[in-house]
Design a protein around this motif. Structure first.
Motif, PDB file in Angstrom:
ATOM      1  N   LYS A  13       0.828  -1.212   0.000  1.00 46.92           N
ATOM      2  CA  LYS A  13       0.000   0.000   0.000  1.00 46.92           C
ATOM      3  C   LYS A  13       0.859   1.257   0.000  1.00 46.92           C
ATOM      4  O   LYS A  13       0.515   2.259  -0.646  1.00 46.92           O
ATOM      5  N   GLU A  14       1.973   1.195   0.706  1.00 45.21           N
ATOM      6  CA  GLU A  14       2.873   2.354   0.778  1.00 45.21           C
ATOM      7  C   GLU A  14       3.454   2.683  -0.597  1.00 45.21           C
ATOM      8  O   GLU A  14       3.545   3.858  -0.984  1.00 45.21           O
ATOM      9  N   GLU A  15       3.835   1.645  -1.351  1.00 42.89           N
ATOM     10  CA  GLU A  15       4.388   1.861  -2.690  1.00 42.89           C
ATOM     11  C   GLU A  15       3.319   2.403  -3.636  1.00 42.89           C
ATOM     12  O   GLU A  15       3.591   3.269  -4.469  1.00 42.89           O
ATOM     13  N   ILE A  16       2.099   1.897  -3.498  1.00 44.19           N
ATOM     14  CA  ILE A  16       0.998   2.393  -4.338  1.00 44.19           C
ATOM     15  C   ILE A  16       0.749   3.867  -4.051  1.00 44.19           C
ATOM     16  O   ILE A  16       0.606   4.681  -4.975  1.00 44.19           O
ATOM     17  N   LYS A  17       0.713   4.234  -2.758  1.00 45.82           N
ATOM     18  CA  LYS A  17       0.498   5.638  -2.390  1.00 45.82           C
ATOM     19  C   LYS A  17       1.614   6.525  -2.938  1.00 45.82           C
ATOM     20  O   LYS A  17       1.377   7.642  -3.401  1.00 45.82           O
ATOM     21  N   ARG A  18       2.844   6.022  -2.878  1.00 46.60           N
ATOM     22  CA  ARG A  18       3.979   6.795  -3.397  1.00 46.60           C
ATOM     23  C   ARG A  18       3.810   7.072  -4.883  1.00 46.60           C
ATOM     24  O   ARG A  18       4.058   8.181  -5.364  1.00 46.60           O
ATOM     25  N   LYS A  19       3.357   6.064  -5.618  1.00 48.60           N
ATOM     26  CA  LYS A  19       3.185   6.236  -7.063  1.00 48.60           C
ATOM     27  C   LYS A  19       1.965   7.107  -7.388  1.00 48.60           C
ATOM     28  O   LYS A  19       1.977   7.853  -8.375  1.00 48.60           O
ATOM     29  N   ILE A  20       0.938   7.044  -6.548  1.00 48.07           N
ATOM     30  CA  ILE A  20      -0.212   7.939  -6.713  1.00 48.07           C
ATOM     31  C   ILE A  20       0.242   9.393  -6.559  1.00 48.07           C
ATOM     32  O   ILE A  20      -0.141  10.266  -7.349  1.00 48.07           O
ATOM     33  N   ASN A  21       1.062   9.640  -5.559  1.00 46.27           N
ATOM     34  CA  ASN A  21       1.597  10.992  -5.349  1.00 46.27           C
ATOM     35  C   ASN A  21       2.459  11.424  -6.532  1.00 46.27           C
ATOM     36  O   ASN A  21       2.406  12.577  -6.967  1.00 46.27           O
ATOM     37  N   PHE A  22       3.227  10.501  -7.067  1.00 42.42           N
ATOM     38  CA  PHE A  22       4.099  10.788  -8.202  1.00 42.42           C
ATOM     39  C   PHE A  22       3.277  11.216  -9.424  1.00 42.42           C
ATOM     40  O   PHE A  22       3.702  12.077 -10.197  1.00 42.42           O
ATOM     41  N   LEU A  23       2.095  10.620  -9.593  1.00 42.23           N
ATOM     42  CA  LEU A  23       1.219  10.956 -10.722  1.00 42.23           C
ATOM     43  C   LEU A  23       0.323  12.161 -10.421  1.00 42.23           C
ATOM     44  O   LEU A  23      -0.516  12.534 -11.249  1.00 42.23           O
ATOM     45  N   ASN A  24       0.518  12.776  -9.247  1.00 47.39           N
ATOM     46  CA  ASN A  24      -0.295  13.924  -8.827  1.00 47.39           C
ATOM     47  C   ASN A  24      -1.788  13.590  -8.772  1.00 47.39           C
ATOM     48  O   ASN A  24      -2.634  14.401  -9.150  1.00 47.39           O
ATOM     49  N   LEU A  25      -2.085  12.394  -8.292  1.00 48.71           N
ATOM     50  CA  LEU A  25      -3.480  11.955  -8.200  1.00 48.71           C
ATOM     51  C   LEU A  25      -3.944  11.784  -6.753  1.00 48.71           C
ATOM     52  O   LEU A  25      -5.026  11.266  -6.504  1.00 48.71           O
ATOM     53  N   ALA A  26      -3.121  12.243  -5.806  1.00 45.28           N
ATOM     54  CA  ALA A  26      -3.432  12.012  -4.389  1.00 45.28           C
ATOM     55  C   ALA A  26      -4.760  12.633  -3.976  1.00 45.28           C
ATOM     56  O   ALA A  26      -5.469  12.084  -3.118  1.00 45.28           O
ATOM     57  N   GLU A  27      -5.120  13.750  -4.569  1.00 47.56           N
ATOM     58  CA  GLU A  27      -6.358  14.431  -4.195  1.00 47.56           C
ATOM     59  C   GLU A  27      -7.553  13.975  -5.029  1.00 47.56           C
ATOM     60  O   GLU A  27      -8.673  14.415  -4.806  1.00 47.56           O
ATOM     61  N   ASN A  28      -7.301  13.084  -5.982  1.00 47.17           N
ATOM     62  CA  ASN A  28      -8.377  12.641  -6.870  1.00 47.17           C
ATOM     63  C   ASN A  28      -9.228  11.582  -6.173  1.00 47.17           C
ATOM     64  O   ASN A  28      -8.697  10.630  -5.601  1.00 47.17           O
ATOM     65  N   LYS A  29     -10.536  11.758  -6.209  1.00 44.32           N
ATOM     66  CA  LYS A  29     -11.450  10.819  -5.546  1.00 44.32           C
ATOM     67  C   LYS A  29     -11.968   9.736  -6.499  1.00 44.32           C
ATOM     68  O   LYS A  29     -12.797   8.921  -6.112  1.00 44.32           O
ATOM     69  N   LYS A  30     -11.463   9.756  -7.728  1.00 47.50           N
ATOM     70  CA  LYS A  30     -11.910   8.755  -8.707  1.00 47.50           C
ATOM     71  C   LYS A  30     -10.764   7.811  -9.030  1.00 47.50           C
ATOM     72  O   LYS A  30     -10.514   7.483 -10.192  1.00 47.50           O
ATOM     73  N   ILE A  31     -10.089   7.376  -7.994  1.00 50.04           N
ATOM     74  CA  ILE A  31      -8.937   6.505  -8.182  1.00 50.04           C
ATOM     75  C   ILE A  31      -9.061   5.303  -7.251  1.00 50.04           C
ATOM     76  O   ILE A  31      -9.511   5.434  -6.122  1.00 50.04           O
ATOM     77  N   ILE A  32      -8.711   4.131  -7.751  1.00 48.93           N
ATOM     78  CA  ILE A  32      -8.836   2.913  -6.958  1.00 48.93           C
ATOM     79  C   ILE A  32      -7.792   1.894  -7.407  1.00 48.93           C
ATOM     80  O   ILE A  32      -7.522   1.758  -8.599  1.00 48.93           O
ATOM     81  N   SER A  33      -7.180   1.237  -6.456  1.00 49.27           N
ATOM     82  CA  SER A  33      -6.231   0.177  -6.792  1.00 49.27           C
ATOM     83  C   SER A  33      -6.989  -1.123  -6.960  1.00 49.27           C
ATOM     84  O   SER A  33      -7.877  -1.440  -6.163  1.00 49.27           O
ATOM     85  N   VAL A  34      -6.674  -1.867  -8.010  1.00 46.46           N
ATOM     86  CA  VAL A  34      -7.370  -3.120  -8.311  1.00 46.46           C
ATOM     87  C   VAL A  34      -6.365  -4.170  -8.772  1.00 46.46           C
ATOM     88  O   VAL A  34      -5.216  -3.863  -9.067  1.00 46.46           O
ATOM     89  N   SER A  35      -6.834  -5.391  -8.840  1.00 45.72           N
ATOM     90  CA  SER A  35      -6.067  -6.460  -9.490  1.00 45.72           C
ATOM     91  C   SER A  35      -7.026  -7.233 -10.381  1.00 45.72           C
ATOM     92  O   SER A  35      -7.911  -7.940  -9.887  1.00 45.72           O
ATOM     93  N   ALA A  36      -6.866  -7.061 -11.685  1.00 43.44           N
ATOM     94  CA  ALA A  36      -7.708  -7.793 -12.633  1.00 43.44           C
ATOM     95  C   ALA A  36      -7.450  -9.285 -12.545  1.00 43.44           C
ATOM     96  O   ALA A  36      -8.319 -10.105 -12.849  1.00 43.44           O
ATOM     97  N   LYS A  37      -6.242  -9.647 -12.104  1.00 46.70           N
ATOM     98  CA  LYS A  37      -5.866 -11.062 -12.030  1.00 46.70           C
ATOM     99  C   LYS A  37      -6.527 -11.756 -10.836  1.00 46.70           C
ATOM    100  O   LYS A  37      -7.104 -12.834 -10.973  1.00 46.70           O
ATOM    101  N   THR A  38      -6.457 -11.124  -9.648  1.00 46.31           N
ATOM    102  CA  THR A  38      -6.986 -11.762  -8.434  1.00 46.31           C
ATOM    103  C   THR A  38      -8.428 -11.360  -8.124  1.00 46.31           C
ATOM    104  O   THR A  38      -9.097 -12.012  -7.330  1.00 46.31           O
TER     105      THR A  38
END
Length: 371
Positions: free
Chosen positions: A311-336
């Motif tokens: 989760k920490e790595e995902i949050k870091r990459k969300i911040n990198f993409l400047n999407l931290a304040e976006n409420k239309k973002i969700i982490s998923v796994s199409a595989k699992t």
């Protein structure tokens, strides 16, 4: 499988993508030459690198030389003359992939239109070289006069465009029909091989072909999706890629314009990519969507392959993409299947919000990303 020497940029993500394109097109890369700059005037590469390439090509005798950049006709000719082998630039390679992947009548027409546009740009230069008697046979230049050659391409393009216009009108009628029936539409978009088709299969129960190769999908597929007993239509679209010329996007306009008219776009992002690759792919997707006239408030960001990261790595990459304040973002796994239900709820909440025109609605996913 034909063999190829690949010339690409000295960056890991560029090398990986170029190798992926070669593999998808059916070429086995037997040697890679990397450079920081591939746009030198005469050959795209320096004379010294060309000499080294000539020696390697003579030793390995590849079927083709693949140049991971857009070459001018004169550069292609100059390289082919020295190397005595067919030279494919990035555009020609992608067109080969498109041709092999096109399955529907419409996608075949779209690919043919793109091929003719590619050929038209090069027609005058090729004919000039042919008239000088300098063309090597493998360039396939006919003995046409320039106006006949050029006009023949132009005429074939007009014929294909008229057929695609009819397809576009038919598609518009389908859209109007769906709207009259009250169906809300969802489109999956994203960089090629981000996992769109896998996500499509997971959400719909479909069994569309999915693989790690690029451009698995060239034909839009639409299926019914039910969320809380409410029916929606979801479509899987062609993947984006960097340095895709405007004429290629234009050739697929009748397919890609679905993104402009859809209610929600789920932009599938491979969150497991390296930071540099993530930035390049995200920028390419957003630029393409902007060129298509897509409104940003329609976009949901699905961070796929999240099962591979903390989760920490995902949050870091969300911040990198400047999407931290976006409420239309969700982490998923199409595989699992991780957070697929939450993704559906997020989509339903946004569509309800669109219908009610209520600003500042909470969509039900805490902190903008899946638990």
């Amino acid at each position: 499988m034909n063999s190829a020497i690949l010339i690409t940029y000295d960056q890991e993500d560029a090398i990986n993508e170029a190798k992926g394109l070669c593999n998808t097109a059916g070429y086995e890369v037997v040697h890679v030459i990397t450079q920081n700059y591939l746009q030198k005037a005469k050959y795209g590469i320096s004379g010294g690198v060309l000499e080294r390439l000539e020696e390697i090509a003579e030793k390995l005798r590849p079927d083709v030389i693949i140049f991971d950049e857009i070459l001018k006709p004169s550069q292609n000719y100059n390289l082919a003359t020295v190397l005595h082998r067919e030279v494919l630039d990035r555009e020609a390679l992608i067109l080969e992939i498109f041709e092999s992947r096109a399955s529907s009548a419409e996608s075949k027409l779209q690919v043919k239109l793109a091929q003719l546009r590619y050929e038209m740009v090069r027609a005058k230069e090729k004919v000039r070289l042919a008239n000088m008697g300098e063309q090597p046979g493998f360039m396939g230049i006919g003995k046409f006069e320039v106006d006949v050659y050029y006009n023949d391409i132009k005429h074939r393009m007009q014929t294909i465009k008229s057929k695609l216009e009819k397809s576009g009108k038919q598609r518009d009628l389908h859209r109007q029909g769906r709207k009259r029936m009250g169906f809300k539409t969802i489109s999956l978009a994203g960089y090629t091989s981000a996992g769109k088709t896998t996500l499509f299969n997971k959400t719909t129960g479909e069994t569309k072909t999915q693989s790690d190769t690029l451009f698995t999908t060239l034909t839009t597929t639409t299926r019914r999706l039910t969320i809380n007993q409410e029916p929606f239509l979801i479509a899987d679209t062609v993947g984006f890629i960097s340095k895709l010329p405007a004429y290629m996007i234009d050739a697929f306009k009748s397919t890609l314009e679905e993104l402009k008219h859809t209610d929600i776009i789920v932009l599938v992002i491979d969150i497991n990519d390296s930071v540099s690759e993530l930035k390049k792919k995200f920028s390419s997707c957003m630029r393409t969507l902007s060129e298509l006239g897509v409104e940003q408030d329609k976009i949901v960001y699905a961070l796929n392959k999240s099962d591979l990261l903390s989760k920490e790595e995902i949050k870091r990459k969300i911040n990198f993409l400047n999407l931290a304040e976006n409420k239309k973002i969700i982490s998923v796994s199409a595989k699992t299947g991780e957070n697929i239900t939450e993704l559906k709820e997020l989509i339903r909440g946004i569509i309800e919000s669109q219908s009610n025109s209520k600003p500042n609605k909470t969509y039900g996913v805490e902190e903008g990303f899946g638990n």
